[in-house]
Every structure is written in structure tokens, then in C-alpha cells.
Design a protein around this motif. Structure first.
Motif, PDB file in Angstrom:
ATOM      1  N   ASN A  90      20.766  71.374  45.754  1.00 25.83           N
ATOM      2  CA  ASN A  90      21.259  71.714  47.092  1.00 25.83           C
ATOM      3  C   ASN A  90      20.158  71.596  48.145  1.00 25.83           C
ATOM      4  O   ASN A  90      20.218  72.238  49.198  1.00 25.83           O
ATOM      5  CB  ASN A  90      21.826  73.152  47.075  1.00 25.83           C
ATOM      6  CG  ASN A  90      22.655  73.446  48.294  1.00 25.83           C
ATOM      7  OD1 ASN A  90      23.367  72.570  48.798  1.00 25.83           O
ATOM      8  ND2 ASN A  90      22.558  74.659  48.804  1.00 25.83           N
ATOM      9  N   THR A  91      19.198  70.751  47.878  1.00 25.36           N
ATOM     10  CA  THR A  91      18.005  70.603  48.709  1.00 25.36           C
ATOM     11  C   THR A  91      18.293  70.466  50.203  1.00 25.36           C
ATOM     12  O   THR A  91      17.536  70.952  51.039  1.00 25.36           O
ATOM     13  CB  THR A  91      17.226  69.355  48.247  1.00 25.36           C
ATOM     14  OG1 THR A  91      17.238  69.320  46.825  1.00 25.36           O
ATOM     15  CG2 THR A  91      15.806  69.374  48.751  1.00 25.36           C
ATOM     16  N   ARG A  92      19.355  69.769  50.526  1.00 29.48           N
ATOM     17  CA  ARG A  92      19.687  69.545  51.943  1.00 29.48           C
ATOM     18  C   ARG A  92      21.089  70.065  52.286  1.00 29.48           C
ATOM     19  O   ARG A  92      21.754  69.575  53.190  1.00 29.48           O
ATOM     20  CB  ARG A  92      19.546  68.061  52.270  1.00 29.48           C
ATOM     21  CG  ARG A  92      18.074  67.617  52.232  1.00 29.48           C
ATOM     22  CD  ARG A  92      17.895  66.125  52.161  1.00 29.48           C
ATOM     23  NE  ARG A  92      16.480  65.772  52.119  1.00 29.48           N
ATOM     24  CZ  ARG A  92      15.786  65.607  50.996  1.00 29.48           C
ATOM     25  NH1 ARG A  92      16.369  65.761  49.814  1.00 29.48           N
ATOM     26  NH2 ARG A  92      14.505  65.284  51.057  1.00 29.48           N
ATOM     27  N   GLY A  93      21.521  71.055  51.499  1.00 28.04           N
ATOM     28  CA  GLY A  93      22.767  71.759  51.824  1.00 28.04           C
ATOM     29  C   GLY A  93      24.053  71.071  51.397  1.00 28.04           C
ATOM     30  O   GLY A  93      25.144  71.590  51.623  1.00 28.04           O
ATOM     31  N   MET A  94      23.940  69.897  50.747  1.00 29.52           N
ATOM     32  CA  MET A  94      25.146  69.121  50.443  1.00 29.52           C
ATOM     33  C   MET A  94      25.695  69.382  49.039  1.00 29.52           C
ATOM     34  O   MET A  94      26.674  68.754  48.624  1.00 29.52           O
ATOM     35  CB  MET A  94      24.848  67.628  50.606  1.00 29.52           C
ATOM     36  CG  MET A  94      24.457  67.242  52.032  1.00 29.52           C
ATOM     37  SD  MET A  94      24.195  65.449  52.269  1.00 29.52           S
ATOM     38  CE  MET A  94      22.519  65.247  51.640  1.00 29.52           C
ATOM     39  N   LEU A 102      29.552  73.260  54.258  1.00 23.97           N
ATOM     40  CA  LEU A 102      29.544  71.799  54.403  1.00 23.97           C
ATOM     41  C   LEU A 102      30.683  71.155  53.614  1.00 23.97           C
ATOM     42  O   LEU A 102      31.246  70.136  54.035  1.00 23.97           O
ATOM     43  CB  LEU A 102      28.176  71.218  54.014  1.00 23.97           C
ATOM     44  CG  LEU A 102      27.211  71.071  55.207  1.00 23.97           C
ATOM     45  CD1 LEU A 102      26.932  72.384  55.890  1.00 23.97           C
ATOM     46  CD2 LEU A 102      25.931  70.377  54.822  1.00 23.97           C
ATOM     47  N   ASP A 142      21.831  70.340  59.482  1.00 24.32           N
ATOM     48  CA  ASP A 142      22.294  70.022  58.124  1.00 24.32           C
ATOM     49  C   ASP A 142      23.638  69.274  58.183  1.00 24.32           C
ATOM     50  O   ASP A 142      23.859  68.311  57.440  1.00 24.32           O
ATOM     51  CB  ASP A 142      22.449  71.297  57.280  1.00 24.32           C
ATOM     52  CG  ASP A 142      21.097  71.912  56.885  1.00 24.32           C
ATOM     53  OD1 ASP A 142      20.047  71.413  57.353  1.00 24.32           O
ATOM     54  OD2 ASP A 142      21.092  72.890  56.121  1.00 24.32           O
ATOM     55  N   MET A 186      24.112  65.343  57.084  1.00 30.30           N
ATOM     56  CA  MET A 186      25.101  64.910  56.085  1.00 30.30           C
ATOM     57  C   MET A 186      26.037  63.844  56.651  1.00 30.30           C
ATOM     58  O   MET A 186      26.232  62.785  56.031  1.00 30.30           O
ATOM     59  CB  MET A 186      25.909  66.119  55.599  1.00 30.30           C
ATOM     60  CG  MET A 186      27.041  65.741  54.633  1.00 30.30           C
ATOM     61  SD  MET A 186      27.975  67.182  54.035  1.00 30.30           S
ATOM     62  CE  MET A 186      28.991  67.544  55.462  1.00 30.30           C
ATOM     63  N   GLN A 194      18.371  73.846  55.892  1.00 26.84           N
ATOM     64  CA  GLN A 194      17.573  73.264  54.820  1.00 26.84           C
ATOM     65  C   GLN A 194      16.891  71.956  55.183  1.00 26.84           C
ATOM     66  O   GLN A 194      15.794  71.677  54.717  1.00 26.84           O
ATOM     67  CB  GLN A 194      18.461  73.070  53.589  1.00 26.84           C
ATOM     68  CG  GLN A 194      19.083  74.401  53.168  1.00 26.84           C
ATOM     69  CD  GLN A 194      19.494  74.444  51.726  1.00 26.84           C
ATOM     70  OE1 GLN A 194      18.780  73.937  50.859  1.00 26.84           O
ATOM     71  NE2 GLN A 194      20.621  75.044  51.459  1.00 26.84           N
ATOM     72  N   VAL A 195      17.545  71.136  56.004  1.00 23.88           N
ATOM     73  CA  VAL A 195      16.968  69.823  56.313  1.00 23.88           C
ATOM     74  C   VAL A 195      15.654  69.963  57.088  1.00 23.88           C
ATOM     75  O   VAL A 195      14.731  69.168  56.904  1.00 23.88           O
ATOM     76  CB  VAL A 195      17.992  68.958  57.092  1.00 23.88           C
ATOM     77  CG1 VAL A 195      17.345  67.690  57.626  1.00 23.88           C
ATOM     78  CG2 VAL A 195      19.180  68.610  56.189  1.00 23.88           C
TER      79      VAL A 195
END
Lengths: 305, 305
Positions: free
Chosen positions: A208-212, B214, B252, B256, B289-290
Motif C-alpha cells: 500500500n506504498t502509495r495508497g492504492m 481510493l 494520492d 492514482m 503516502q505519495v
């Protein structure tokens, strides 16, 4: 909608290997015994790598042989070579997990081998295991992107699956090792893999490093995937993957899928309890959210607000 | 796939209203001026509520009249009553945002009124605004669930939209105030709303309280939604909503959707810069997070690992 989804717990392997501190062996065993009562379908218990490479898992034998196994759970371990395979078999694992990266650079950084050298090792491992009653799973790391090389070609992933198949391995895990997969990409790659290899037992391992992470789970399910790796509390990450901040969180995934109406063996309340216990063992906050916010059915008394 | 998605920033309203500390007015203005250069489609600047109710936004007039506006952005403000509407109009907002909760209990806790009383207020507001050149947006809070009452009936949401329509309001925001929506529920409700009210300009306002934010964005897009509220750094939450931990994170979401191939006016790099700036203004880490992990295209030099 009443589709069965299978949850594989990786907290004591992928989760703990990257922690700053060694979790005492007795705490690992206690946690695993607790997790064995939560309806998980598989637990990746540890990794039979060199203790120098991953000191946090130096107690692999002791952990693997001390836990109380639940016969409904497949207990798996990561193995890098024949030495690891022998150690794992001595401990009677139910399943061994091989790992190669789809990216040449990441494979070099992660296991100091070219992809070809890694498959040469796999041949030796498979040869050694030929008469052993153990499930073989083949993982492909950085399957959706490499932190060094960038985008990974879908065709390369298909070729690596084919190479695993030629070794007789039909259980495949695609790992988004550093959380680079987008939902679109997940849907497309999963569709392709299941089109070309309809008989695979395919697992997705998301970070989940970038929330996805949870969006990727939904897209993988829409493409036909039913097996997922996840880590209690959302801890974990690859020590060689800069910027990675954690696996998808087991109880958050189970919470989402349960309330979407999917069938799961995993028991949400027990997993939340285990996550709160895990939190008490670590020296930092875990990224998981349901263990803090509660389930969507945990209502509040309006008179108190 | 080259579909346009519109991003509405709510950090200085929904984000800041729930912070422990008052963010100095000059910092708000600086942040908003920075955000006005990031390609956002709308910014909800502040709330013209009683300073006693929301002390953090007591500087609404000063903020609203001091920022440098970008003519391509719609500058919005939340208003609870005619007094708020008058204050907002004096500051020449482009858009006013009315709010009612779908849950009677939450509406009572949030604005000390029954839903009927709130709509009675709305009639007075709409009457006052009748000759004013301002966009009217109607928000429905707890549209996917209430922390006190639990699940909210879809029909109730449809009736509230109809009530807004009878006031001439065709821009509607459905807010998952405390992060209770599941992806399945989001898809179903959005589909229903767009089936019954195909001409609405419909915005989704999600919170990431339980990690599903998300995933919910993706499902809303699949159902036909193209407008989303989000908060820089993922800060925010409703002060009357126990357990809520933050809006979905602007950078984030944009990260995405950008890498999924959607068209966005919002500029990812500028938003990440603004989020890092926001981080420097707050006394706690933001959930986004990004801004920590970097974009999926931010590659690393293997020689350094």
C-alpha cells in the motif's frame, strides 16, 4: 457476489523481516498461534534464508517447529535455494515459496543473482523436492514495476510464469513489491495472466506504498483473482525496495471484503484482536486503520458526543 | 479511458476545521495561494459558521477576501444559514455549499437541528440568494452510513436529493463523513443516483477512515462520477464523527488517477510540493503516502542500495 476470497497472512515473514528490531521468538510463536485461530487460509511463517541476510528471521527453525498448527491452514515458508529447501523440509512446512524478481536489477539487489541464475537454483530445488509432499508456489517480485528500472513489461511476467510452469509450478504469486501497481494495470495484467494460464492458482501480493492497495484488490477480484497476501497491521516492505512502506493490511482487506459481501474463512474480529496484540509488540504505530477506527458496524452512543 | 476527472480541494475547510491547533490566517492564505496554482477545479476555502462552533475557521472573511484568486477555479464556502450566506456573499464567493446529514441523529449532533429544520433554513438561504450570481451546491453528509445510526437507506438519500432539486439545486455532493462506505455500496448508490437524476453534477466526498477511500473513488468512477472532494495530505475529519481519521488525500488520488490514464487539470508535482509545505505547518504527520514514498515514476539509483 457471494464469491469466496482466500487470505494469506505474511506478517511474520514479509512483515517482520523489515522491522528495525528482532521480535523475540516466543512473541512470534505466540502471534502465530493466535493467527492460526483466525480462519486464515495460509500463513507464510518465515523465510529459510541466511540469518546474515535477514537477521530478523534467524529463528526460522525454532518458530516453524514450535507453533501449534491448525490443519485447515497451509503453513508456508520462503526458500531461496536447496539449503533453504532442506531446512524447510526438516520443519515439515506444507508449502515452499520461491521468489524471483521480474526486474533484473531488483533481482540482483535482492538476491545477488541474475534472473537466469535464480531459475538455475529453482531447478535444483525442484529436483530436490521431487519426492517431497509439499506444495510449490512461485512468486514473481516487482511484477508491476521496479523502483530501479521502472515499468515492467507484462510479457516478461508472462514468460516468468511460463518458466515456473516448466518447473511444474502452477501456484503463482505476483508481487507488487514496492507498491507501484495502479488499479488499471492490475486489472489488465490479471486478465492477461488468467487468459493465458486459466488453470493457475493465482495470488496477488500488494503493498500500500502509495495508497492504492485496496483499490488494487478490488480490480484484481474483478479480473478473477481470489487469493491475496496481506500483513497484519499493514506492516512490512522489502529491505531492498526504497520508499516501500507496507503490505496491504490484513484486517483492513478482510473488513472491506466482508462488508462487500464476499465469503471469507478469515474472521474479522479475531484478526483485529491479533492486530491490536501485534501493535503492543512493536515500537511504532502500524499503518492499519480498522484496528484504530473500528468496523463500520461499531456504532457510537450519540449521548456521549 | 481518457475521461476527465475533476478535483475539489477541501483542506482549508474540512481539513483544518478538525485540527487541534488554529492555523494562522497568513499560513492559510499562503497555502491557498499556492493551491490556486495547482490546477484544482474547485477549492472549498472556508466555512461561514459561527466562530464559536468552529474556532479554527473564525478567520473566514479575512481568508476569503485576501487570497489571490485564479479565474479557472471555483472558490466555494460552506454556509449553514442566511447569516452565513450573507457573510459569504460579502466576500464574493463563487459557490456556496449547503450541508445536511442523511442521518437524523448525525444532523442533530452536527448542526443541532432536525433534517426538516435544516431544509427550512435552506429555503430562507435560497430565497436570499435568488438574485445572487453564485453556484449552489447541496451536500448530504453521512450518505453512506452514520456512526450513530449505522446504515443509511439509499432511498433516504434519493429523497434528500429530490428535496435539494425542489430548491433549484442541481449540484449535489454525497459525503461519506466518517468513512463507512464500501466499494460495492458506492457503486450501487452512485448508479442509482445517476439513473434517477441523470442531469445532476454529482460529487463524491470520501474519507479514508478504514482504508477504502481510493477503492471507493474507482468504483464511483466506474458508476459514472467525475467530481471528487479530497484534502491535501489526507488531513481532516468531522469533529462530531467519532473515529474519523481523514479525507481521502488529494495528491494520492491525483497520483492514482493520473497514472491510470485519466485526464486531470490538477498538477501532481505541484500538489506534492503543497502537501510537503502543509506538512511543515502542522504539528503531526499527515496520512498521505505519495508525498513520502514518491511517485511511481520516481526511480532510484541501484548503485546506492
Amino acid at each position: 457476489m457471494s464469491k469466496q476470497i482466500y487470505i494469506h497472512e505474511v506478517v511474520t515473514r514479509d512483515g517482520l523481516q523489515n522491522e528495525d528490531q528482532f521480535l523475540p521468538t516466543k512473541d512470534k510463536i505466540h502471534l502465530l498461534n493466535q493467527l492460526s485461530q483466525t480462519g486464515l487460509d495460509k500463513i507464510e511463517v518465515t523465510s529459510f534464508v541466511s540469518p546474515n541476510a535477514v537477521p530478523n528471521l534467524a529463528d526460522a527453525e525454532q518458530v516453524m517447529t514450535s507453533i501449534q498448527r491448525n490443519p485447515q491452514i497451509s503453513y508456508s515458508a520462503l526458500i531461496p535455494n536447496v539449503i533453504g529447501a532442506k531446512r524447510a523440509m526438516k520443519c515439515h512446512v506444507d508449502e515452499v515459496n520461491l521468489v524471483v524478481s521480474a526486474s533484473e536489477t531488483h533481482n540482483q539487489k535482492n538476491i545477488r543473482q541474475s534472473i537466469q541464475q535464480t531459475y538455475d537454483q529453482f531447478e535444483l530445488i525442484i529436483d530436490y523436492l521431487s519426492d517431497k509432499p509439499v506444495i510449490r508456489n512461485g512468486s514473481i517480485g516487482t511484477a508491476f514495476g521496479c523502483p530501479f528500472e521502472g515499468k515492467v513489461s507484462e510479457f516478461k511476467v508472462l514468460l516468468l510464469i511460463e518458466a515456473y510452469k516448466s518447473l511444474g509450478i502452477e501456484n503463482i504469486t505476483l508481487a507488487d513489491t514496492t507498491g507501484m501497481a495502479t488499479p488499471t494495470q492490475v486489472y489488465q495484467l490479471c486478465k492477461q495472466v488468467l487468459t493465458f494460464f486459466p488453470d493457475l492458482q493465482l495470488t496477488m501480493h500488494f503493498h500500500n506504498t502509495r495508497g492504492m492497495g485496496l483499490a488494487n484488490v478490488i480490480q484484481a477480484i474483478q479480473a478473477g483473482v481470489t487469493h491475496f497476501d496481506s500483513s497484519l497491521g499493514g506492516i512490512g516492505g522489502c529491505p531492498f525496495a526504497p520508499g516501500a512502506t507496507g503490505n496491504i493490511c490484513t484486517e483492513d482487506v478482510v473488513h472491506m471484503l466482508y462488508f462487500m459481501g464476499y465469503d471469507l474463512n478469515a474472521k474479522l474480529d479475531s484478526l483485529i484482536d491479533s492486530s491490536i496484540h501485534l501493535q503492543s509488540l512493536l515500537s511504532h504505530e502500524t499503518p492499519g486503520q480498522v484496528s484504530k477506527a473500528g468496523k463500520i458496524t461499531d456504532l457510537h452512543d450519540p449521548s456521549k458526543f
